[in-house]
Design a protein around this motif. Structure first.
Motif: not given
Length: 399
Positions: A36-39, A136-137, A149-152
């Motif tokens: 979902l995040a990529l789309a 995503y996070a 989730a860790a953040r990058f």
């Protein structure tokens, strides 16, 4: 010939997509969050229609990162804001699709020709990658059933897999491999997201504070323990032990069966035991304290009964005799004096033999007595194998 495999592959993809969509619709997962995040990020930034056909997940160790990275992708180091760094690997088709949509507004049909990657490629894909990581996070953290989730953040480009492996330092990583279709089948690219595995969630301390005690108990109960069952200790000379062969019989007492014991690794006694059998095999049963005390009491009663049988009939104890009846008076009558008619004892002339003197012929008789006692003691030593003490001259035998 070529149409049949493509048709079968299309059927498999459609079935897999239906099953995947049903699963994603029920519950959030890291794979669904990435899809979902990529789309969403591609549609928001470039109005780029893309479809994530497949998401694969596997765990890899730090030692396998170099082989995983290879030499045919754009490698980007991700800076971890809260922990270890991660990485992204994009193949050439994925990178060219993003370049074409930004330069020409659409993705061209056909595969891009091989070429080396440049720092410009990293700058072009950075906005989309940052948006994907943030989305995503947010989706993962919004789900209560998953760890945060860790953040990058998008970092530097690295040249090869070895440089990437040296830049990463977490022991284990999660690899998410996404197969992406750009446009109406214009290009198919691969995106691999390498993220450090999240640490295990800390165990919540119970209100009664027994978590530590439970862990100690589990460790103690699961610790290996070496125990030996000892039937009877025997002291033998080393020369006798060296002569042992298969079939050698050792003489043990009958009490060995009931007086065995279990000892620990340092030779200390753990518990008394009793020999037996279980399912046709020889076995040792450890006795509890109460059972051991009963066994000792039974053995003591057995030895006492054997001693009474050898000594004679049972006699009542003195404290059990309440009334002995009327006994006659055994005191001498008044005025009784010496009893007449008894001869005087003459100790000098009682007729006893004289002991041999210490001089003359008497020494020969004493030496003969000592030699006979020594011969009898030596005969007993050879017959019984016991450490009998030799008698002192002129005294009785101690055997």
């Amino acid at each position: 010939m070529s149409a049949e495999p493509a048709s079968s592959a299309s059927v498999i993809h459609r079935k897999a997509k239906v099953a995947r969509d049903e699963f994603d619709a029920r519950e959030m997962s890291p794979s669904k969050a990435l899809r979902l995040a990529l789309a969403k990020a591609a549609a928001a930034q470039f109005e780029l229609p893309l479809v994530v056909r497949m998401v694969e997940h596997e765990s890899v160790t730090l030692t396998g990162i170099e082989a995983l990275a290879g030499e045919d992708g754009l490698l980007i180091l991700l800076d971890g804001l809260d922990g270890p760094p991660g990485a992204i690997k994009l193949d050439l088709q994925f990178v060219m699709a993003l370049i074409e949509v930004q330069l020409m507004g659409e993705v061209r049909q056909g595969d891009a020709k091989p070429r080396p990657f440049t720092p410009t490629d990293g700058a072009i894909v950075q906005p989309l990658m940052d948006a994907v990581l943030d989305s995503y996070a947010e989706q993962v953290n919004a789900c209560d059933r998953m760890a945060d989730a860790a953040r990058f953040r998008f970092g530097d480009r690295v040249e090869n897999g070895r440089a990437l492996a040296l830049a990463l330092w977490a022991p284990d990583y999660d690899l998410y491999r996404l197969s992406v279709d750009f446009g109406p089948g214009a290009k198919t690219g691969m995106m691999e997201l390498i993220l450090p595995e999240p640490p295990p969630a800390p165990e919540v301390e119970a209100s009664d504070g027994n978590t530590l005690a439970r862990k100690l108990e589990e460790n103690a109960m699961n610790a290996p323990v070496m125990l030996d069952a000892v039937l009877a200790p025997i002291r033998l000379p080393l020369r006798d032990i060296c002569r042992w062969v298969p079939g050698t019989v050792l003489k043990l007492s009958r009490e060995t069966v009931t007086e065995a014991r279990v000892i620990g690794a340092k030779g200390h006694k753990v518990a008394p035991a009793r020999l037996g059998q279980l399912n046709g095999f020889r076995a040792v049963r450890m006795l509890l304290k109460s059972e051991a005390e009963d066994a000792v009491a039974d053995g003591a009663r057995g030895h006492a009964s054997e001693a009474r049988g050898a000594a004679g009939p049972d006699l009542p104890a003195l404290d059990e005799i309440d009334d002995v009846g009327d006994l006659p008076d055994l005191s001498p009558p008044e005025g009784a004096g010496d009893v007449p008619g008894l001869p005087d004892l003459d100790m000098a002339g009682a007729g006893l033999p004289d002991l041999p003197s210490s001089d003359g012929d008497g020494e020969e008789g004493l030496d003969t007595l000592v030699e006979e006692e020594l011969a009898r003691a030596a005969a007993r030593f050879e017959a019984e194998g016991a450490d009998d003490e030799l008698p002192m001259p002129g005294g009785p035998s101690l055997g």
